[in-house]
Design a protein around this motif. Structure first.
Motif, PDB file in Angstrom:
ATOM      1  N   ALA A  64     -41.767 -16.661  45.154  1.00 48.68           N
ATOM      2  CA  ALA A  64     -43.116 -16.722  45.692  1.00 48.68           C
ATOM      3  C   ALA A  64     -43.279 -15.748  46.851  1.00 48.68           C
ATOM      4  CB  ALA A  64     -43.422 -18.143  46.153  1.00 48.68           C
ATOM      5  N   ALA A  65     -44.510 -15.352  47.089  1.00 49.83           N
ATOM      6  CA  ALA A  65     -44.835 -14.474  48.209  1.00 49.83           C
ATOM      7  C   ALA A  65     -45.849 -15.178  49.090  1.00 49.83           C
ATOM      8  CB  ALA A  65     -45.384 -13.144  47.713  1.00 49.83           C
ATOM      9  N   GLY A  66     -45.474 -15.405  50.326  1.00 45.99           N
ATOM     10  CA  GLY A  66     -46.378 -16.021  51.280  1.00 45.99           C
ATOM     11  C   GLY A  66     -46.392 -15.195  52.550  1.00 45.99           C
ATOM     12  N   ILE A  67     -46.289 -15.856  53.687  1.00 46.26           N
ATOM     13  CA  ILE A  67     -46.136 -15.137  54.938  1.00 46.26           C
ATOM     14  C   ILE A  67     -44.803 -14.388  54.931  1.00 46.26           C
ATOM     15  CG2 ILE A  67     -45.976 -15.410  57.448  1.00 46.26           C
ATOM     16  CD1 ILE A  67     -47.690 -17.966  57.084  1.00 46.26           C
ATOM     17  N   LEU A  68     -43.799 -15.011  54.318  1.00 41.90           N
ATOM     18  CA  LEU A  68     -42.506 -14.370  54.080  1.00 41.90           C
ATOM     19  C   LEU A  68     -42.276 -14.270  52.577  1.00 41.90           C
ATOM     20  CD1 LEU A  68     -40.292 -16.249  56.723  1.00 41.90           C
ATOM     21  CD2 LEU A  68     -41.276 -13.956  56.922  1.00 41.90           C
ATOM     22  N   ASP A  69     -41.321 -13.440  52.178  1.00 39.77           N
ATOM     23  CA  ASP A  69     -40.964 -13.275  50.762  1.00 39.77           C
ATOM     24  C   ASP A  69     -39.837 -14.243  50.429  1.00 39.77           C
ATOM     25  OD1 ASP A  69     -39.716 -12.373  48.339  1.00 39.77           O
ATOM     26  OD2 ASP A  69     -40.673 -10.433  48.602  1.00 39.77           O
ATOM     27  N   GLU A  70     -40.046 -15.089  49.427  1.00 39.49           N
ATOM     28  CA  GLU A  70     -39.060 -16.110  49.113  1.00 39.49           C
ATOM     29  C   GLU A  70     -37.714 -15.523  48.711  1.00 39.49           C
ATOM     30  OE1 GLU A  70     -38.219 -20.037  46.326  1.00 39.49           O
ATOM     31  OE2 GLU A  70     -39.886 -18.701  45.821  1.00 39.49           O
TER      32      GLU A  70
END
Length: 291
Positions: free
Chosen positions: A15-21
């Motif tokens: 997943a991609a959020g505030i950080l990259d999983e």
């Protein structure tokens, strides 16, 4: 114990959020590998790029005998309010899963507890005891800020202590006393053991007789060392490697455990039938001391 550890999501499809999983997964797995090894356990690591899907990952894990399969992830949700750590299991009969969630929550993350998931392929089909750790939410700003503050190693220690029931005590040499001027000359090594004993005593790793004769006390007093260490013990390690014919590059015995020293250690380990992990632990020191 023997651990099979994987960084979640084959082929970098995290997943991609505030950080990259996938970045977070790998950072935690790298530290977890080192921490478990330093605690004396055997670890096999499979990063996502090493398998095309979870079926292949499980096949690799099931091809050998392991006590645990640990899959590392970071959570993501469209609502930023979702936060915290949770550990997933096929059946809630593993107290280690609860210990992991508690340990990570003790670092400041919200404890979402242990969740039973019978739909996840790894948990359902792995022969070893298996669990999946969702370390925190990469879609939550507070979680990401906390992760950036504490770093992946503290999460790895929390997981390792929860898995093993043991306390992690690192004796890795990271910062030592100021090093001497780098040496480009191949050392004579006549009093190498004596100088090693003296340096280990000075830095508090041992309280042994400085007699130049290697033995159990000398071995016991040698700290675990890895890339990033620096100081006089590192310099002595480098001198030994140079004396044995290993190339440490243009800087020679400079007291800094960098890439050249790491590569030399790996070559030494391979030549002596040791696990080529680049970490100078008791087995590697034993060979260096000819014990």
């Amino acid at each position: 114990m023997k651990f099979f550890v994987s960084a979640g999501h084959p082929m970098y499809k995290g997943a991609a959020g505030i950080l990259d999983e996938t970045v977070v997964d790998r950072a935690v797995v790298k530290e977890l590998d080192l921490v478990l090894r330093e605690m004396g356990h055997i670890v096999t690591v499979l990063n996502s790029e090493s398998a095309k899907d979870y079926v292949e990952e499980v096949q690799v894990a099931n091809s050998s005998s392991y006590d645990w399969y640990v899959d590392i992830h970071a959570n993501c949700y469209h609502k930023e309010s979702a936060n915290g750590v949770e550990t997933l299991v096929y059946a809630d009969n593993k107290p280690q899963a609860h210990a992991i969630s508690k340990n990570i929550s003790d670092l400041g993350f919200y404890n979402r507890g242990v969740k039973t998931r019978t739909d996840l392929y790894i948990l359902k089909n792995t022969k070893a005891k298996a669990l999946l750790v969702e370390c925190f939410f990469i879609s939550n700003q507070n979680d990401c800020d906390l992760y950036n503050k504490i770093g992946p190693k503290k999460i790895a220690i929390a997981i390792a202590e929860g898995l093993t029931g043991e306390k992690y005590k690192s004796n890795v040499t990271v910062i030592e006393k100021p090093v001497n001027t780098p040496s480009q000359v191949k050392p004579t090594n006549d009093n190498w053991v004596r100088r090693l004993q003296q340096e280990c005593n000075m830095q508090g790793f041992s309280n042994q007789k400085v007699d130049g004769y290697p033995g159990p006390n000398t071995l016991k007093g040698c700290p675990i060392m890895r890339q990033g260490a620096r100081g006089n013990i590192t310099k002595l390690l480098q001198e030994k490697l140079i004396n044995l014919g290993y190339n440490l590059g243009q800087y020679g015995a400079d007291g800094v455990f960098g890439a050249a020293t790491y590569n030399a250690v790996v070559k030494f380990q391979k030549a002596n039938g040791l696990t080529p992990d680049g970490i100078v632990g008791q087995n590697t020191w034993r060979k260096l001391l000819n014990l």
